[in-house]
Write a protein that holds these residues in place. Structure first.
Motif, PDB file in Angstrom:
ATOM      1  N   ASN A  13      -2.612   0.557   3.522  1.00  0.00           N
ATOM      2  CA  ASN A  13      -3.413   1.471   4.349  1.00  0.00           C
ATOM      3  C   ASN A  13      -4.881   1.557   3.935  1.00  0.00           C
ATOM      4  O   ASN A  13      -5.627   2.392   4.447  1.00  0.00           O
ATOM      5  N   GLN A  14      -5.297   0.697   3.021  1.00  0.00           N
ATOM      6  CA  GLN A  14      -6.710   0.715   2.601  1.00  0.00           C
ATOM      7  C   GLN A  14      -7.613   0.242   3.741  1.00  0.00           C
ATOM      8  O   GLN A  14      -7.278  -0.698   4.455  1.00  0.00           O
ATOM      9  N   GLU A  15      -8.753   0.910   3.879  1.00  0.00           N
ATOM     10  CA  GLU A  15      -9.697   0.529   4.927  1.00  0.00           C
ATOM     11  C   GLU A  15     -10.490  -0.702   4.506  1.00  0.00           C
ATOM     12  O   GLU A  15     -10.738  -0.916   3.319  1.00  0.00           O
ATOM     13  N   ARG A  16     -10.918  -1.470   5.485  1.00  0.00           N
ATOM     14  CA  ARG A  16     -11.724  -2.664   5.236  1.00  0.00           C
ATOM     15  C   ARG A  16     -13.074  -2.264   4.636  1.00  0.00           C
ATOM     16  O   ARG A  16     -13.692  -1.292   5.072  1.00  0.00           O
ATOM     17  N   TYR A  48      -1.990  -5.386  -4.482  1.00  0.00           N
ATOM     18  CA  TYR A  48      -2.596  -6.007  -3.307  1.00  0.00           C
ATOM     19  C   TYR A  48      -1.816  -7.210  -2.806  1.00  0.00           C
ATOM     20  O   TYR A  48      -2.107  -7.739  -1.736  1.00  0.00           O
ATOM     21  N   CYS A  49      -0.819  -7.688  -3.558  1.00  0.00           N
ATOM     22  CA  CYS A  49      -0.294  -9.041  -3.338  1.00  0.00           C
ATOM     23  C   CYS A  49       1.012  -9.075  -2.539  1.00  0.00           C
ATOM     24  O   CYS A  49       2.030  -8.527  -2.982  1.00  0.00           O
ATOM     25  N   PRO A  50       1.010  -9.762  -1.390  1.00  0.00           N
ATOM     26  CA  PRO A  50       2.241  -9.865  -0.599  1.00  0.00           C
ATOM     27  C   PRO A  50       3.273 -10.818  -1.188  1.00  0.00           C
ATOM     28  O   PRO A  50       4.386 -10.911  -0.675  1.00  0.00           O
ATOM     29  N   ALA A 100      -5.666  -5.998   3.481  1.00  0.00           N
ATOM     30  CA  ALA A 100      -4.528  -5.091   3.348  1.00  0.00           C
ATOM     31  C   ALA A 100      -3.318  -5.669   4.084  1.00  0.00           C
ATOM     32  O   ALA A 100      -3.397  -5.969   5.275  1.00  0.00           O
ATOM     33  N   VAL A 101      -2.218  -5.839   3.363  1.00  0.00           N
ATOM     34  CA  VAL A 101      -1.022  -6.459   3.935  1.00  0.00           C
ATOM     35  C   VAL A 101       0.101  -5.428   4.014  1.00  0.00           C
ATOM     36  O   VAL A 101       0.396  -4.735   3.035  1.00  0.00           O
TER      37      VAL A 101
END
Length: 335
Positions: A250-253, A74-76, A242-243
């Motif tokens: 591409n994960q939905e909110r 998940y981490c940018p 999603a970053v």
């Protein structure tokens, strides 16, 4: 006609006892209960242990950004992903203290410093962090750090410098963890929490939803937190932001109702904890946030950034506090 005696009886059968022996089945039953019943029960527990008009306002600053060797999906800030995050070396003590002063003047009572490290190393950078902790603590702010894995000796040094809280999230359930992170284990995370607790530093630990996990994984994460020897003093509930460039781009909110189920279940199973409405709040309108507060959330991060992701601005939060008649919680109330 409403029988108010029956309503009064209904409130008395809610068990508000603090427990560390929850079963997954019990937590699942709470989590899956009808949403309005769940909110009502959580709001009842919340009112027993907290002032429902108080919300803790926290500020989170990235003191060292990007270049992290971990592979958290998940981490940018992970060095291996191609995101727009620019790598910045550790800020100076003077810069950090100026940011802390700004946060204090804007109404924050907790200041959290995050560094994109896998673990703390005993070097000049750690010495600088110790100086930052001392300086922020002297301002009267609850000072928090999130610096990765921590040894017992490092935890003790931070405690002696004035550290109030340490954040180290579990992120998800033990069963789903390897799908999100492979560069450290679930046990590594639990050991850091144990080192923090032994140093008598307040534990801040929660997780993220919307990473492709199942509802059982969400319940599993809450079960791990609620059955620790002591409940975390603070439980952040994050919705994935999603970053682009990360594996989860591409994960939905997640919906507000999913956040409410997490917040309410955390409130019921960990009554004394500060339940923090964290990442993803920028995508919620005031009404959705109000429902989260009703369900037991009583802490937010304020300021335009949550490390590297967007967050509501101070003015927006000020307006929300006025409309909902909320007031910032004072520092050190749990001491």
């Amino acid at each position: 006609m409403i029988n108010f005696d029956l309503l009064e009886d209904r409130t008395t059968i809610i068990d508000h006892t603090i427990r560390n022996d929850w079963t997954k089945e019990e937590i699942s039953e709470i989590f899956h209960s009808p949403i309005l019943e769940l909110i009502y029960r959580a709001a009842s527990v919340h009112r027993q242990f907290h002032n429902p008009q108080e919300v803790q306002v926290c500020t989170l600053l990235s003191i060292k950004t990007g270049g992290c060797p971990e592979d958290c999906a998940y981490c940018p800030q992970a060095a291996r992903y191609h995101t727009e995050v620019k790598v910045h070396k550790l800020m100076t003590v003077k810069e950090v203290l100026a940011k802390a002063q700004q946060a204090l003047e804007a109404g924050s009572t907790r200041f959290c410093m995050g560094a994109a490290w896998r673990e703390v190393r005993d070097n000049k950078d750690f010495d600088k962090v110790i100086e930052m902790v001392k300086g922020v603590a002297q301002m009267g702010l609850e000072v928090c750090c999130t610096l990765g894995m921590l040894t017992p000796q490092q935890a003790q040094k931070l405690k002696e410098a004035g550290l109030y809280a340490y954040n180290h999230n579990l992120d998800t359930s033990e069963e789903y963890y390897d799908e999100i992170i492979t560069t450290r284990t679930y046990q590594d995370r639990l050991e850091t929490l144990e080192n923090v607790r032994k140093a008598k530093i307040s534990v801040c630990s929660g997780g993220i939803i919307g990473m492709g996990e199942s509802l059982n994984d969400r319940i599993g994460m809450l079960h791990t937190l609620a059955t620790l020897p002591e409940h975390p003093e603070s439980v952040p509930v994050n919705a994935l932001v999603a970053v682009e460039g990360t594996p989860l781009e591409n994960q939905e909110r997640v919906s507000v109702w999913e956040m409410i189920r997490m917040i309410a279940t955390a409130r019921i199973t960990m009554p004394k904890a500060m339940v923090r409405l964290s990442a993803g709040r920028v995508m919620m309108n005031m009404e959705e946030q109000a429902l989260c507060f009703l369900a037991g959330a009583n802490s937010i991060f304020a300021g335009e950034k949550l490390l590297t992701t967007p967050n509501p601005e101070y003015d927006k939060d000020r307006e929300m506090f006025q409309v909902l008649n909320l007031k910032p919680r004072k520092s050190y109330q749990n001491k």
